[in-house]
Design a protein around this motif. Structure first.
Motif, short mmCIF file in Angstrom:
data_model
loop_
_atom_site.label_atom_id
_atom_site.label_comp_id
_atom_site.label_asym_id
_atom_site.label_seq_id
_atom_site.Cartn_x
_atom_site.Cartn_y
_atom_site.Cartn_z
N THR A 9 0.81 -1.20 0.00
CA THR A 9 0.00 0.00 0.00
C THR A 9 0.85 1.26 0.00
O THR A 9 0.41 2.31 -0.44
N GLU A 23 -9.85 -11.27 2.48
CA GLU A 23 -9.05 -11.87 1.41
C GLU A 23 -9.29 -13.37 1.33
O GLU A 23 -9.35 -13.94 0.23
N TRP A 151 -1.11 -13.38 1.20
CA TRP A 151 -1.17 -12.16 0.39
C TRP A 151 0.25 -11.74 0.06
O TRP A 151 1.12 -11.74 0.94
N ARG A 154 -0.13 -6.06 -4.53
CA ARG A 154 -1.24 -5.52 -5.32
C ARG A 154 -0.73 -5.18 -6.71
O ARG A 154 0.43 -4.88 -6.90
N ASP A 163 -5.68 -7.74 -5.67
CA ASP A 163 -4.77 -8.28 -4.68
C ASP A 163 -4.15 -9.54 -5.25
O ASP A 163 -4.84 -10.34 -5.90
N TRP A 186 -4.66 -13.21 -9.13
CA TRP A 186 -4.90 -11.76 -9.10
C TRP A 186 -6.41 -11.59 -8.98
O TRP A 186 -7.17 -11.89 -9.92
N SER A 189 -11.73 -6.72 -5.96
CA SER A 189 -12.33 -6.44 -4.65
C SER A 189 -13.61 -7.24 -4.42
O SER A 189 -14.03 -7.42 -3.27
#
Length: 229
Positions: A9, A23, A151, A154, A163, A186, A189
């Motif tokens: 981020t 997620e 994770w 991004r 994500d 990939w 949202s």
């Protein structure tokens, strides 16, 4: 082959971390959303030491049938033409100068039929994995963290913010494909799958599946082939 820079981020490099509950839930439904959609347009980039193949087409996740056109580079131009496949069968229609997109209605003749090989052949393993990226039910969200899912960053794919998640591999009972290492997703949202990268045991470079690169065209079966249930 696609080169991806993983960003956090803050815009800097980041390492793997545990998935948040959101997620996990998005990873759990991403294959189910492909099934709910009925089908997806897909571009499959298959690496090969002789050049490589790019399959441009669609997958019907209700009948588990894929159909498209194959373009090759290097020595792989000998594999060019139309292709349709199920979990057990591959049909190829060789063409010296294949079109950019497969015709909506497959030709009625000129097809060669063979069994789909579940190991030792990068193309067939890629085809099997592509079919396995749709499921008629969500994955078990409670088990995903135990599978090593994480994770990792991004990225923006075809204008969609995603994500990047290392998930369980696609070596499911449905595909029986030979994979090695973790499959990377990939995911948007809302859980939509926009790209998948999977390692194949017989190939040092990963196979890349890019979704929604064009409008989905419903898959019509080649005469003489019955889609798998």
């Amino acid at each position: 082959m696609t080169v991806v820079v993983l960003l956090g981020t803050s815009g800097g490099p980041t390492g793997p971390r545990a998935l948040t509950s959101d997620e996990v839930n998005r990873l759990a439904i991403t294959r189910f959303l492909n099934y709910q959609a009925g089908g997806r347009a897909v571009t499959i980039t298959v690496p090969n030491t002789d050049g490589g193949l790019v399959i441009t087409g669609s997958i019907d996740y209700r009948t588990h049938t894929g159909y498209g056109v194959v373009h090759g580079t290097g020595r792989d131009t000998s594999s060019q033409g139309l292709i349709q496949w199920t979990a057990t069968t591959v049909l190829v229609h060789p063409m010296a100068d294949p079109p950019a997109a497969a015709p909506a209605s497959p030709p009625t003749s000129g097809w060669h039929r063979r069994p789909l090989r579940t190991s030792g052949m990068t193309l067939d393993s890629s085809l099997a994995i592509a079919l396995g990226l749709g499921s008629d039910r969500p994955d078990n969200a409670a088990l995903l963290p135990q599978s090593g899912a994480s994770w990792v960053g991004r990225d923006k794919v075809n204008g969609h913010q995603t994500d990047i998640v290392n998930g369980p591999d696609a070596d499911t009972a449905d595909t029986k494909a030979s994979t090695s290492g973790t499959v990377r997703y990939w995911i948007g949202s809302d859980g939509t799958m926009y790209r998948v990268q999977a390692s194949i045991a017989s190939e040092p470079q990963p196979v890349v599946f890019d979704f929604d690169t064009r409008k989905y065209v419903p898959v019509q079966p080649v005469p003489g082939i019955t889609p798998a249930p």
